[in-house]
Design a protein around this motif. Structure first.
Motif, short mmCIF file in Angstrom:
data_model
loop_
_atom_site.label_atom_id
_atom_site.label_comp_id
_atom_site.label_asym_id
_atom_site.label_seq_id
_atom_site.Cartn_x
_atom_site.Cartn_y
_atom_site.Cartn_z
N VAL A 63 11.37 -34.75 -13.60
CA VAL A 63 10.23 -35.55 -14.07
C VAL A 63 10.73 -36.89 -14.62
O VAL A 63 10.12 -37.92 -14.39
CB VAL A 63 9.43 -34.79 -15.15
CG1 VAL A 63 8.20 -35.60 -15.54
CG2 VAL A 63 9.03 -33.42 -14.65
N TRP A 64 11.85 -36.85 -15.32
CA TRP A 64 12.40 -38.10 -15.86
C TRP A 64 12.69 -39.09 -14.73
O TRP A 64 12.46 -40.30 -14.88
CB TRP A 64 13.67 -37.84 -16.69
CG TRP A 64 13.43 -36.97 -17.90
CD1 TRP A 64 12.24 -36.77 -18.54
CD2 TRP A 64 14.40 -36.16 -18.59
NE1 TRP A 64 12.41 -35.89 -19.59
CE2 TRP A 64 13.72 -35.50 -19.65
CE3 TRP A 64 15.77 -35.93 -18.43
CZ2 TRP A 64 14.36 -34.63 -20.52
CZ3 TRP A 64 16.42 -35.06 -19.31
CH2 TRP A 64 15.71 -34.41 -20.34
N ALA A 65 13.21 -38.59 -13.61
CA ALA A 65 13.54 -39.46 -12.47
C ALA A 65 12.26 -40.07 -11.88
O ALA A 65 12.21 -41.26 -11.58
CB ALA A 65 14.32 -38.70 -11.42
N LEU A 66 11.23 -39.25 -11.72
CA LEU A 66 9.95 -39.76 -11.21
C LEU A 66 9.40 -40.82 -12.16
O LEU A 66 9.02 -41.91 -11.77
CB LEU A 66 8.95 -38.61 -11.05
CG LEU A 66 9.21 -37.63 -9.90
CD1 LEU A 66 8.43 -36.34 -10.10
CD2 LEU A 66 8.83 -38.25 -8.56
N ARG A 67 9.38 -40.47 -13.44
CA ARG A 67 8.86 -41.38 -14.46
C ARG A 67 9.64 -42.70 -14.48
O ARG A 67 9.06 -43.78 -14.46
CB ARG A 67 8.96 -40.70 -15.84
CG ARG A 67 8.57 -41.59 -17.01
CD ARG A 67 9.20 -41.07 -18.31
NE ARG A 67 10.67 -41.08 -18.23
CZ ARG A 67 11.46 -40.45 -19.08
NH1 ARG A 67 10.96 -39.73 -20.06
NH2 ARG A 67 12.78 -40.52 -18.95
N ASP A 68 10.97 -42.60 -14.48
CA ASP A 68 11.80 -43.80 -14.56
C ASP A 68 11.63 -44.69 -13.34
O ASP A 68 11.74 -45.91 -13.42
CB ASP A 68 13.28 -43.43 -14.76
CG ASP A 68 13.52 -42.77 -16.11
OD1 ASP A 68 12.60 -42.81 -16.95
OD2 ASP A 68 14.62 -42.23 -16.33
N PHE A 69 11.36 -44.07 -12.19
CA PHE A 69 11.13 -44.85 -10.97
C PHE A 69 9.80 -45.59 -11.04
O PHE A 69 9.61 -46.62 -10.40
CB PHE A 69 11.14 -43.92 -9.75
CG PHE A 69 10.98 -44.65 -8.44
CD1 PHE A 69 12.07 -45.14 -7.76
CD2 PHE A 69 9.71 -44.85 -7.89
CE1 PHE A 69 11.92 -45.82 -6.55
CE2 PHE A 69 9.55 -45.53 -6.68
CZ PHE A 69 10.66 -46.02 -6.01
N GLY A 70 8.90 -45.03 -11.84
CA GLY A 70 7.58 -45.66 -11.96
C GLY A 70 6.45 -44.82 -11.40
O GLY A 70 5.32 -45.27 -11.29
N ILE A 71 6.75 -43.57 -11.02
CA ILE A 71 5.70 -42.68 -10.51
C ILE A 71 4.88 -42.16 -11.70
O ILE A 71 5.42 -41.58 -12.63
CB ILE A 71 6.31 -41.48 -9.74
CG1 ILE A 71 7.14 -41.95 -8.53
CG2 ILE A 71 5.22 -40.49 -9.31
CD1 ILE A 71 6.36 -42.60 -7.41
N LYS A 72 3.57 -42.39 -11.63
CA LYS A 72 2.72 -41.97 -12.74
C LYS A 72 1.93 -40.72 -12.41
O LYS A 72 1.46 -40.00 -13.28
CB LYS A 72 1.75 -43.10 -13.11
CG LYS A 72 2.48 -44.33 -13.63
CD LYS A 72 1.51 -45.19 -14.41
CE LYS A 72 2.22 -46.19 -15.29
NZ LYS A 72 2.94 -47.20 -14.52
N THR A 73 1.73 -40.50 -11.10
CA THR A 73 1.01 -39.29 -10.72
C THR A 73 1.52 -38.75 -9.39
O THR A 73 1.92 -39.52 -8.51
CB THR A 73 -0.52 -39.52 -10.70
OG1 THR A 73 -1.17 -38.31 -10.41
CG2 THR A 73 -0.92 -40.56 -9.65
N VAL A 74 1.56 -37.42 -9.29
CA VAL A 74 1.97 -36.76 -8.05
C VAL A 74 0.80 -35.92 -7.58
O VAL A 74 0.24 -35.13 -8.36
CB VAL A 74 3.21 -35.85 -8.26
CG1 VAL A 74 3.65 -35.24 -6.93
CG2 VAL A 74 4.35 -36.60 -8.91
N ILE A 75 0.41 -36.08 -6.32
CA ILE A 75 -0.71 -35.32 -5.78
C ILE A 75 -0.17 -34.30 -4.77
O ILE A 75 0.57 -34.67 -3.85
CB ILE A 75 -1.72 -36.26 -5.06
CG1 ILE A 75 -2.10 -37.42 -6.01
CG2 ILE A 75 -2.95 -35.50 -4.62
CD1 ILE A 75 -2.87 -38.53 -5.33
N ALA A 76 -0.51 -33.04 -4.98
CA ALA A 76 -0.01 -31.98 -4.10
C ALA A 76 -1.00 -30.83 -4.07
O ALA A 76 -1.91 -30.78 -4.91
CB ALA A 76 1.35 -31.49 -4.58
N SER A 77 -0.84 -29.89 -3.13
CA SER A 77 -1.76 -28.75 -3.11
C SER A 77 -1.34 -27.67 -4.10
O SER A 77 -2.16 -26.85 -4.51
CB SER A 77 -1.92 -28.19 -1.70
OG SER A 77 -0.66 -27.95 -1.12
#
Ligand code: SF4
Lengths: 466, 215
Positions: B99-113
């Motif tokens: 999650v830290w990697a996603l956040r640090d990259f700038g991803i604010k939301t992940v959409i999945a099933s």
């Protein structure tokens, strides 16, 4: 209302329902290792807090430690400077806060999920957490045990509790007698193949049935360990005579406390009329040895079975299979038994206990590792397992056959230490994850039982262990 | 220590990764777990897919061999703040580093099933919103991002996301959502219940003394 074992454990540890609707659950035991704890300790220190109940916490370094220490159990044995920082940091944090640690110099050091039970820190009916998804292992003792993230590690240190929502109940019953050469690893891989890696999402899985009743604590731990690979944070087995026998041998509770505890542990079972949200019954008597072919634990087939043909499956599965076959370097019509292996790894919190090593040794005794195998290593799960194995002469059996006998740690299960696959190397592994790059960038992992891995070392290919 | 509160709306470019079962080893490989810090993981997100060479902690993007085929390496998607993917995203290891990697990259939301349980939980502690939609809706979104728009707007309080004026509602527990909106810190909140925990513990010490045998 009749309750499941999970319901009972939940109720027993339920402190309060929060305004948010979540529950605050009391945590009896907290295991720590060097990888997921430094940021949690930092958070604790920044808030000027100390651990709520010091002795609930037990720490050991396992992920980063080199397994070629040759008895030189010290920090200097860690050549990778960045790895060393993490192990040193755990040491500092444990000293600073007064947490009990089996450090790198301790003869009890080992993989956290192996040492917890064998040192008697895992007791039936406990809530157990650790910043590690394979904490589900301890469910084999009838514990509500689950992996948590680093923020939650900090939360447990600071408050002795965890904010959680209740999981749903799932029941998996394994009945029947296994064929020769088929172990608990095969049974759990078979289950994951059937229900998929998301099959247990949102559920606590209770395992029961005549098969479960018949197996040792070691074999039960293998099954609960892999519950997370089926998506379930929590795996559970109700305590019985086998459990109590193990606990008596491994814990140092005095007889008075033990008697009181046993009376309680006797009540830790699912009520007869309790209802599960999902129920699966599997007759295990026809299950063959299982080996994964792909990059997810659900990509598993009989060792002599066919690897799925992407042309013959539904459209939504096609792409996953194509990508996995490509990554694993498997040609269109190849079977598992056609593949040539380069390395063998016997170890990890799934299969590095004494029973696993005995089973593997029984296969290799008097034989030689195939010329085509570059390296075959055996990494005992803990200092205690190592000593026990050496006392039984297992180390000699392995070494005489051409295996390398190592010191305890996670090792090639995830390759945070020097034990890694090189690109494209194919490995027979007793660990739990065959994800892309898990054992080293571009490495190819096939999950299997210790017996099958031992056999693969001898023959260079997967073959029939019975 | 309170984190900054977030906006009630997330608007941005959506990057699609068309795969099931993306595990946390894929999101951030083991090598980077050696860090003892909580930030600075942006260059290591999806490391195995993003680069052609092996990385090490401390080596930055500029020093690596970029895989030009990977979506997050290509403008404008190197600026994506929304990730669209398939089933069981974030399964596997409990590493919050994912999650830290996603956040640090700038991803604010992940959409999945669907999501791995531990990953799902970890998201809310770090201001990343995981959105669950049905498999059919995910399928629709994939085709819409191809055909109509590569931008999505997520309204946190309304629990809705919009793509090219088509609206989708999603479910998420209010208390989890509030953690993202207000940037709440769980330890602070729980310690307000200190006495309740203490009381529970005292009575447990009496009824289950073997748990406390080493204390
Ligand atoms: S042996 Fe592997 S799965 Fe088990 S704790 Fe270590 S790294 Fe994790």
């Amino acid at each position: 209302m009749p309750k499941t074992l999970y319901d009972k454990l939940w109720n027993e540890h339920h402190i309060t329902t929060l305004n948010s609707g979540e529950s605050l659950l009391y945590i009896d035991r907290h295991y720590l290792h060097e990888v997921t704890s430094p940021q949690a300790f930092e958070g604790l220190a920044k808030k000027h807090l100390v651990p709520w109940r010091l002795n609930a916490n037990i720490a050991t370094p396992d992920h980063n430690v080199p397994t070629e220490r040759g008895g030189a159990f010290n920090m200097e044995s860690i050549e990778d400077e960045i790895s060393k920082i993490q192990v040193v940091e755990l040491d500092k944090n444990c000293n600073r806060f007064g947490i009990k640690q089996f450090d790198i110099t301790s003869e009890n050091q080992g993989i956290v999920h192996v040492i917890g039970p064998e040192l008697g820190y895992t007791l039936p009916g406990m809530t157990i957490v650790c910043g590690d998804s394979h904490t589900s292992t301890h469910g084999a003792f009838g514990c509500l045990a689950m992996g948590i993230g680093t923020s939650e590690v900090e939360h447990v240190l600071a408050t002795q509790s965890l904010k959680v929502s209740k999981l749903k109940n799932m029941h998996v019953r394994f009945d029947g007698k296994p064929q020769t050469g088929v172990t608990s690893k095969d049974i759990v891989l078979y289950l994951i193949g059937k229900i998929g890696t998301a099959g247990g999402n949102g559920h606590a899985i209770e395992f029961s049935g005549s098969y479960i009743e018949s197996i040792s604590m070691e074999a039960r731990m293998t099954i609960c360990n892999m519950a997370i690979e089926a998506g379930a944070k929590v795996g559970l087995i109700a305590p019985d005579a086998t459990t109590i026998d193990y606990v008596r041998k491994h814990s140092d509770l005095d007889s008075n406390l033990l008697e009181q505890a046993e009376a309680h542990w006797d009540t830790l079972k699912t009520d007869q009329m309790a209802v599960f949200n999902k129920e699966i019954i599997i007759d295990i008597s026809s299950i063959k040895s299982q080996v994964t072919w792909g990059t997810s634990p659900e990509m598993v087939v009989d060792f002599d079975g066919n690897i799925p043909d992407p042309e013959l499956v539904s459209e939504d599965k096609k792409k996953n299979i194509q990508l996995a076959k490509q990554y694993m370097g498997i040609e269109a019509d190849e079977k598992l038994t056609d593949l040539k292996f380069d390395k063998v790894f016997i170890g990890s919190c799934t299969n590095s206990r004494i029973e696993d090593l005995r089973e593997a040794a029984s296969i290799v005794e008097g034989k030689q590792v195939a010329d085509t195998i570059i390296e075959a290593i055996v990494v005992p799960g803990s200092g205690m397992v190592k000593l026990q194995a050496e006392a039984e002469g297992l180390d000699k059996i392995f070494e005489d056959a051409g295996f390398v006998w190592r010191d305890p740690g996670c090792s090639m299960c995830l390759g945070m230490n020097p034990d890694q696959l090189k690109p494209y190397e194919r490995c027979a592994s007793t660990s739990n994850r065959n994800f892309e790059g898990r054992q080293g960038n571009l490495g190819r992992t096939h999950l299997m039982s210790p017996m099958m891995a031992a056999l693969t070392a001898i023959n260079g290919t997967v073959s029939n262990p019975s | 220590m309170k984190m900054q509160g977030n906006e009630l709306q997330i608007h941005g470019l959506v990057a699609c990764i068309d795969r099931d079962n993306i595990d946390t080893d894929q999101i951030i490989p083991t090598e980077y777990l050696k860090s003892i810090k909580k930030f600075g993981f942006e260059d290591y997100l999806f490391d195995g897919w993003r680069y052609l060479d092996d990385g090490k902690l401390g080596i930055t993007k500029e020093q690596r061999q970029i895989n030009e085929d990977f979506i997050l390496n290509n403008a404008p998607y190197d600026q994506a703040s929304i990730l669209l993917t398939r089933d069981n995203f974030g399964c596997g290891s409990s590493r919050e580093h994912a999650v830290w990697a996603l956040r640090d990259f700038g991803i604010k939301t992940v959409i999945a099933s669907s999501f791995g349980d531990i990953f799902y939980n970890n998201c809310f502690k770090n201001g990343v919103l995981p959105i669950k939609l049905s498999k059919e809706q995910i399928e629709e979104l994939f085709s819409q991002t191809q055909d109509t728009s590569n931008e999505i707007t997520v309204s946190l309080d309304a629990k809705k996301l919009t793509i090219a004026s088509v609206e989708y509602s999603f479910e998420v527990e209010d208390n989890l959502l509030e953690r993202i909106i207000y940037g709440l810190d769980d330890v602070d909140i729980t310690l307000q219940d200190k006495d309740v925990i203490k009381e529970f513990e005292d009575s447990r010490m009496k009824s289950k003394p073997w748990i406390y045998a080493n204390d």
